[in-house]
Design an enzyme around this catalytic site. Structure first.
Site, PDB file in Angstrom:
ATOM      1  N   HIS A  76     -30.954   0.026 -24.345  1.00  0.00           N
ATOM      2  CA  HIS A  76     -30.606   0.852 -23.198  1.00  0.00           C
ATOM      3  C   HIS A  76     -30.291   2.266 -23.677  1.00  0.00           C
ATOM      4  CE1 HIS A  76     -27.281   2.269 -20.385  1.00  0.00           C
ATOM      5  NE2 HIS A  76     -28.332   2.179 -19.583  1.00  0.00           N
ATOM      6  N   HIS A 129     -28.757  11.958 -22.170  1.00  0.00           N
ATOM      7  CA  HIS A 129     -27.747  11.075 -21.579  1.00  0.00           C
ATOM      8  C   HIS A 129     -26.437  11.848 -21.589  1.00  0.00           C
ATOM      9  CE1 HIS A 129     -25.418   6.987 -21.581  1.00  0.00           C
ATOM     10  NE2 HIS A 129     -25.531   7.498 -20.370  1.00  0.00           N
TER      11      HIS A 129
END
Length: 299
Positions: free
Chosen positions: A39, A114
């Site tokens: 992930h 991110h």
């Protein structure tokens, strides 16, 4: 080569696990196998000095302007997941690639993102992956490209043409998913599936559509690839009120619960069966081996 080594001492080497599967599963579609994934794959090399993504919560962006010396380390701790250095050799075969272009950047450089952006570019990482694949001809990777914050039509076209040129005949086209078996991949010498979650992929048969990503307890599988995510999540309030924690500490202290759940799962075509299982910090434990071993249930 950047990003590849022998992995953690806590995890066995699975660099060639697909090629070592028994022949009885060579004709099983890949979407009926258990495949370990990561992930937010590439956020191990986040740039602490890069601008925050526009998609960050407003409270973080405001506080970042007021006291960046406090907010930046905080964002970094809660954005950084696993290092890429162990992933390929420990057996990860699905990669969650969130791509973005920096605001006001006049170049065509793309980064993974991110919270903030990575130091390494998308093209640098993909070149490294292509090099690794050439040394592991029976391994197949699934690259799930998404987000695309800040990309215009020209940038989409540039990265699409790049991956088509880089991987060339290794790309498995989105034509007949029923034939997406290991035997077919090996016969065609294909090693890469690219899922591209944007309409820019229209007209490129080498690119697959979005692969659904579900939380592990909210799965509604269809006939095709899908991901079950074992990801603990946090909101801005939790981050700001737990300054001594990080996404790593939160995840690792609960990983035994996640692995217990994985061991009870089964791959295959059934409605309750799983396909790709994604985790964070996948090189720090037996996550990858546990997922791979689920394929023994198909024998």
């Amino acid at each position: 080569m950047e990003g590849v080594n022998n992995g953690s001492n806590l995890a066995r080497s699975n660099a060639d696990w697909m090629g070592q599967l028994p022949d009885m599963v060579w004709d099983v579609p890949l979407y009926n196998l258990a495949i370990p994934g990561s992930h937010d794959t590439m956020t191990y090399c986040l740039d602490l000095h890069s601008p925050l993504l526009a998609s960050n919560p407003l409270v973080l962006k405001v506080l970042d302007c007021i006291m960046p010396c406090i907010i930046r380390p905080c964002v970094y701790k809660w954005s950084t997941t696993q290092e890429i250095s162990t992933q390929l050799n420990t057996g990860i075969r699905y990669f969650d690639l969130r791509i973005a272009h920096k605001k006001h950047d006049t170049t065509d450089a793309l980064y993974f993102a991110h919270g903030v952006y990575t130091i390494l570019t998308v093209k640098e990482i993909l070149r490294n992956m292509a090099h690794w694949l050439s040394s592991h001809p029976k391994e197949v990777v699934i690259l799930a490209c998404s987000m695309f914050e800040g990309l215009n039509a020209d940038l989409h076209e540039d990265i699409i043409l790049f991956v088509k040129s880089l991987f060339g005949s290794k790309l498995f086209p989105n034509t007949s998913k029923e034939n997406a078996t290991l035997r077919t991949f090996w016969n065609l010498r294909c090693q890469v599936i690219i899922s591209y979650d944007d309409s820019a992929a229209s007209g490129h048969e080498e690119l697959w559509p979005k692969i659904p990503y579900w939380w592990a307890d909210q799965i509604d599988p269809k006939d095709g690839f899908f991901v079950a995510g074992l990801n603990l999540t946090e909101d801005a309030q939790y981050i700001l009120t737990h300054p001594c924690q990080s996404i790593k500490t939160l995840t690792l202290q609960n990983y035994h619960f996640l692995l217990d759940w994985v061991e009870k799962q089964c791959p295959g075509p059934g409605k309750t069966c799983l396909n790709i299982i994604c985790g964070d910090f996948v090189g720090n434990n037996d996550f990858v081996s546990t997922v791979i071993d689920l394929n023994k249930k198909l024998e």
